[in-house]
Scaffold this motif. Structure first.
Motif, mmCIF file in Angstrom:
data_model
loop_
_atom_site.group_PDB
_atom_site.id
_atom_site.type_symbol
_atom_site.label_atom_id
_atom_site.label_comp_id
_atom_site.label_asym_id
_atom_site.label_seq_id
_atom_site.Cartn_x
_atom_site.Cartn_y
_atom_site.Cartn_z
ATOM 1 N N GLN A 3 0.848 -1.191 0.000
ATOM 2 C CA GLN A 3 0.000 0.000 0.000
ATOM 3 C C GLN A 3 0.889 1.249 0.000
ATOM 4 O OE1 GLN A 3 -0.569 -2.466 2.631
ATOM 5 N NE2 GLN A 3 -1.739 -3.491 1.032
ATOM 6 N N TYR A 94 1.829 10.411 -8.977
ATOM 7 C CA TYR A 94 1.533 9.099 -8.436
ATOM 8 C C TYR A 94 2.806 8.437 -7.926
ATOM 9 C CZ TYR A 94 -2.927 9.478 -10.932
ATOM 10 O OH TYR A 94 -4.142 9.886 -11.391
ATOM 11 N N TRP A 106 0.419 1.221 -7.076
ATOM 12 C CA TRP A 106 0.233 2.657 -7.268
ATOM 13 C C TRP A 106 -0.454 3.286 -6.067
ATOM 14 C CZ3 TRP A 106 2.365 4.964 -11.439
ATOM 15 C CH2 TRP A 106 2.726 4.147 -12.520
ATOM 16 N N GLN A 108 -2.726 6.702 -4.647
ATOM 17 C CA GLN A 108 -3.972 7.291 -5.122
ATOM 18 C C GLN A 108 -3.751 8.574 -5.919
ATOM 19 O OE1 GLN A 108 -2.781 7.620 -2.108
ATOM 20 N NE2 GLN A 108 -3.123 9.730 -1.434
ATOM 21 N N THR A 110 -1.582 12.576 -5.975
ATOM 22 C CA THR A 110 -1.687 13.862 -5.284
ATOM 23 C C THR A 110 -1.515 14.968 -6.323
ATOM 24 O OG1 THR A 110 -0.856 15.207 -3.441
ATOM 25 C CG2 THR A 110 0.785 13.940 -4.680
#
Length: 116
Positions: A3, A94, A106, A108, A110
């Motif tokens: 994550q 990313y 990947w 999320q 910004t």
């Protein structure tokens, strides 16, 4: 699984600086390299900078001399220091991690916006 959580985007004037962070969690030992990609509206996602587990780095020509990628292995975090920003740097950034098995992960994304 890995994550990735990014932070640090925002709005800045041309010539300004921003620092992005990406913290990784999960099966960290499976990661060979991490990096930053960006995607501007109507354009393909492109590599900005990457860093391997042993610290080797590579940069897109457009950011060489302005951006610096670094990592803190103790925190499982990578950073992207962005200086001398210009409007062409406006994009969603990313975080990416690539495993030894070539699996890709990947974040999320910004948003980075640079005003002229």
């Amino acid at each position: 699984q890995v994550q990735l959580v990014e932070s640090g985007g925002g709005l800045v004037q041309a010539g300004g600086s921003l620092r992005l962070s990406c913290a990784a969690s999960g099966i960290i030992f499976s990661i060979n390299a991490m990096g930053w990609y960006r995607q501007a509206p109507g354009k393909q996602r492109e590599l900005v900078a990457a860093i391997t587990r042993i610290g080797s780095t590579n940069y897109a020509d457009s950011v060489k001399g302005r951006f610096t990628i670094s990592r803190d292995n103790a925190k499982n975090t990578i950073y992207l220091q962005m200086n001398s920003l210009n409007p062409e740097d406006t994009a969603v950034y990313y975080c990416n991690a690539r495993g030894y098995d070539q699996r890709q992960y990947w974040g999320q994304g910004t948003q980075v916006a640079v005003s002229s």
